[in-house]
Design a protein around this motif. Sequence first.
Motif, short mmCIF file in Angstrom:
data_model
loop_
_atom_site.label_atom_id
_atom_site.label_comp_id
_atom_site.label_asym_id
_atom_site.label_seq_id
_atom_site.Cartn_x
_atom_site.Cartn_y
_atom_site.Cartn_z
N SER A 297 0.98 -1.38 0.45
CA SER A 297 0.22 0.47 0.01
C SER A 297 0.67 1.01 0.06
CB SER A 297 -0.57 0.02 1.33
OG SER A 297 -2.04 -1.07 0.82
N LEU A 298 0.84 2.49 -1.05
CA LEU A 298 1.21 3.51 -1.27
C LEU A 298 0.40 4.34 -0.84
CD1 LEU A 298 3.38 2.51 -4.16
CD2 LEU A 298 4.27 2.78 -1.96
N VAL A 299 1.04 5.22 -0.15
CA VAL A 299 0.04 6.75 -0.14
C VAL A 299 -0.11 8.06 -0.36
CG1 VAL A 299 -0.13 8.48 2.21
CG2 VAL A 299 0.27 6.24 3.23
N ASP A 300 -0.36 8.69 -0.90
CA ASP A 300 -0.91 9.71 -2.16
C ASP A 300 -0.28 10.87 -1.46
OD1 ASP A 300 -1.62 11.80 -4.16
OD2 ASP A 300 -3.21 11.17 -5.00
N PRO A 301 0.82 11.67 -1.64
CA PRO A 301 1.03 12.71 -0.73
C PRO A 301 -0.34 14.15 -0.74
CG PRO A 301 2.80 12.10 -2.59
CD PRO A 301 1.86 10.85 -2.71
N ALA A 302 -0.48 13.69 -2.11
CA ALA A 302 -1.71 14.81 -2.14
C ALA A 302 -3.00 14.30 -1.76
CB ALA A 302 -1.69 14.62 -4.27
N ASN A 303 -2.59 13.41 -1.05
CA ASN A 303 -3.54 12.92 -0.06
C ASN A 303 -3.87 12.05 1.00
OD1 ASN A 303 -6.71 12.11 0.85
ND2 ASN A 303 -7.48 12.17 -0.89
N PRO A 304 -2.99 12.17 2.05
CA PRO A 304 -2.66 10.69 3.08
C PRO A 304 -3.02 9.99 3.17
CG PRO A 304 -1.90 13.42 3.34
CD PRO A 304 -3.23 13.96 2.14
N ARG A 305 -4.61 10.42 2.35
CA ARG A 305 -5.85 9.60 3.80
C ARG A 305 -6.37 8.53 1.94
NH1 ARG A 305 -10.72 13.14 6.32
NH2 ARG A 305 -9.15 13.66 7.90
N ALA A 306 -5.66 8.44 1.53
CA ALA A 306 -6.07 7.67 0.19
C ALA A 306 -4.54 6.67 -0.07
CB ALA A 306 -6.13 8.72 -1.32
N THR A 307 -4.40 6.26 -0.29
CA THR A 307 -3.84 4.62 -0.66
C THR A 307 -4.02 3.88 -1.98
OG1 THR A 307 -4.47 2.57 0.97
CG2 THR A 307 -3.19 4.90 1.90
N CYS A 308 -3.15 3.79 -2.37
CA CYS A 308 -3.42 2.53 -3.60
C CYS A 308 -2.43 1.30 -3.15
CB CYS A 308 -2.43 3.25 -4.68
SG CYS A 308 -3.62 5.07 -5.31
N ARG A 309 -3.80 0.75 -2.89
CA ARG A 309 -2.39 -0.74 -3.01
C ARG A 309 -2.30 -1.51 -4.83
NH1 ARG A 309 -4.88 -5.83 -0.29
NH2 ARG A 309 -6.43 -5.99 -2.03
N VAL A 310 -0.87 -1.84 -4.32
CA VAL A 310 -0.31 -2.85 -5.71
C VAL A 310 0.28 -4.10 -6.20
CG1 VAL A 310 1.05 -0.63 -6.43
CG2 VAL A 310 2.29 -2.12 -5.35
N ASP A 311 0.04 -4.57 -6.49
CA ASP A 311 0.22 -6.45 -6.95
C ASP A 311 1.66 -6.28 -6.38
OD1 ASP A 311 -2.83 -7.09 -7.90
OD2 ASP A 311 -2.17 -6.22 -9.11
N PHE A 312 2.22 -5.97 -7.53
CA PHE A 312 3.91 -6.60 -7.12
C PHE A 312 4.76 -5.22 -7.45
CE2 PHE A 312 1.51 -9.03 -9.70
CZ PHE A 312 2.32 -10.84 -9.16
N LEU A 313 5.77 -4.99 -6.26
CA LEU A 313 6.76 -4.03 -6.36
C LEU A 313 7.68 -3.96 -5.79
CD1 LEU A 313 6.16 -0.78 -4.50
CD2 LEU A 313 8.15 -1.78 -4.09
N TRP A 314 8.85 -3.86 -6.60
CA TRP A 314 10.70 -3.43 -6.76
C TRP A 314 10.85 -2.17 -6.07
CZ3 TRP A 314 8.12 -6.13 -10.89
CH2 TRP A 314 8.09 -7.59 -10.77
N ARG A 315 11.85 -2.26 -5.12
CA ARG A 315 12.59 -1.44 -4.75
C ARG A 315 13.67 -1.08 -5.28
NH1 ARG A 315 8.98 1.17 -0.66
NH2 ARG A 315 7.34 -0.38 0.06
N LEU A 316 15.01 -0.60 -6.07
CA LEU A 316 16.05 -1.03 -6.62
C LEU A 316 16.98 0.17 -5.72
CD1 LEU A 316 14.17 -1.60 -8.98
CD2 LEU A 316 15.60 -0.45 -10.06
N HIS A 317 18.14 0.18 -5.99
CA HIS A 317 18.70 0.78 -4.66
C HIS A 317 19.08 2.01 -5.16
CE1 HIS A 317 20.35 -3.34 -3.23
NE2 HIS A 317 20.98 -3.53 -4.18
N ASP A 318 19.14 2.64 -6.45
CA ASP A 318 19.09 4.09 -6.79
C ASP A 318 17.99 4.65 -6.49
OD1 ASP A 318 16.79 2.84 -8.18
OD2 ASP A 318 18.63 3.92 -10.64
N GLY A 319 16.47 4.15 -5.25
CA GLY A 319 15.79 5.15 -5.19
C GLY A 319 14.35 4.61 -6.48
N ARG A 320 14.56 4.57 -7.56
CA ARG A 320 13.79 3.79 -8.03
C ARG A 320 12.03 2.86 -7.65
NH1 ARG A 320 15.78 1.68 -13.40
NH2 ARG A 320 17.07 1.20 -12.63
#
Length: 306
Positions: A201-224
Motif C-alpha cells: 500500500s502506497l500513500v498519495d502525498p496529495a491525499n494522505p488518507r488515500a492509499t493505492c495497493r499494488v500487486d507487485f513492487l520492486w525497490r531499486l538501490h538508486d531509489g527507483r
Amino acid sequence: MDDATRRALRRRAREGELANPYRNVYARREYWSSLTPVDRMLHVARALTMLHPQWVFAGLAAASAHGLDHAWSLHNGRLSIAVSASYHGKESRQPLDHVYMPTVEAVSAAGLRVTTVPRTLVDCGLRYPFEYALALFDSALRNGCVTRDEVLAVCDGLIVDCGMVLRLLHYADARSENGGESLIRGIAIMHGFVVPELQVSLVDPANPRATCRVDFLWRLHDGRIIVLEYDGMAKYSDTEMTGGRTVRQTVYAEREREAALRRAGVTTILRVDYDEAVHVQPVVDKLLKASVPMVDSRWTGATARR
C-alpha cells in the motif's frame, strides 16, 4: 445401464445432442459447453464416483475439489486416482492416471473422495511446471487449509526427489490474491528476477488518507520504484470489480490511480494481462525493459545485480 440405453446415448452423442467426455458419462451439449474446465472435471469425477465409489481422486481433480487456484490450461481431460502400493488392478484404457502411495488417505471435498490438501500439493508440485504449480500452493496458504509443515511431512514419507516441492514452499505466499498473479510471479522467479514485494500500500502525498495497493513492487538501490499490476480479464467487464462503472469511467479511474502512484514515488508502472502471462515472453520482455533487478541464483535470495 443396459445395452439399449448405452446405444441410445451413443447415438445422441454422435448426433451432437450429448457430450461424451468420458466412457459412459454423458451431459447435455448446451449445459456442458457452459461449464468451466474445473466444473467439467468435477462433474465427470462425480459421475465416475457413482460407478466406482471406492475411487479416491488425486492430482488436479483433488485440487479442483479443494478449490485451489490453478490455470484452466492444465486440464487435458485426464483424471488421476490414488492407489496403494499394493494395487494390482488392470490399467484402464481411459484417460486415467494412477498415483501410487503407500497408504491412501481420503477426505471429502465437493462431494468426492480425494487426497488431502498436503498430498494433493505434493503430487501437483511434482507434476506441473513451477510457475503453474505456484498458484496451487499460494491459494492453499491463502485459504488456510494447509501448513508448510504438513506438506513437508508428506515429502518426508516419499522416496522421490521433492526438490521442486521445497522450492514451491520457499516461494509460496498467501498474499498472492489469484492464480494470475501467482503465474506472473512464478515466471519472474523462473527467469531469475528478484522476488517482488506483494500487495504493498502506497500513500498519495496529495491525499494522505488515500492509499493505492499494488500487486507487485520492486525497490531499486538508486531509489527507483517499479510497480507491476495484473490486469485480469474481468477488470473492465465484471460489474462487481468495476463497481457498476462504465468502461470509460474505469479507464479514467485507472489514470487517476497511476497519477497517485507517481506522486507516491513510483517511477515505472507495468501492466500484464493473463494472455501475456500464458505466452511468458511478453512478461519477461517487460521486466527486462523496465530494468527489474535479477538475482545471482534463481533459487536463492542472493544480492541483486543490474
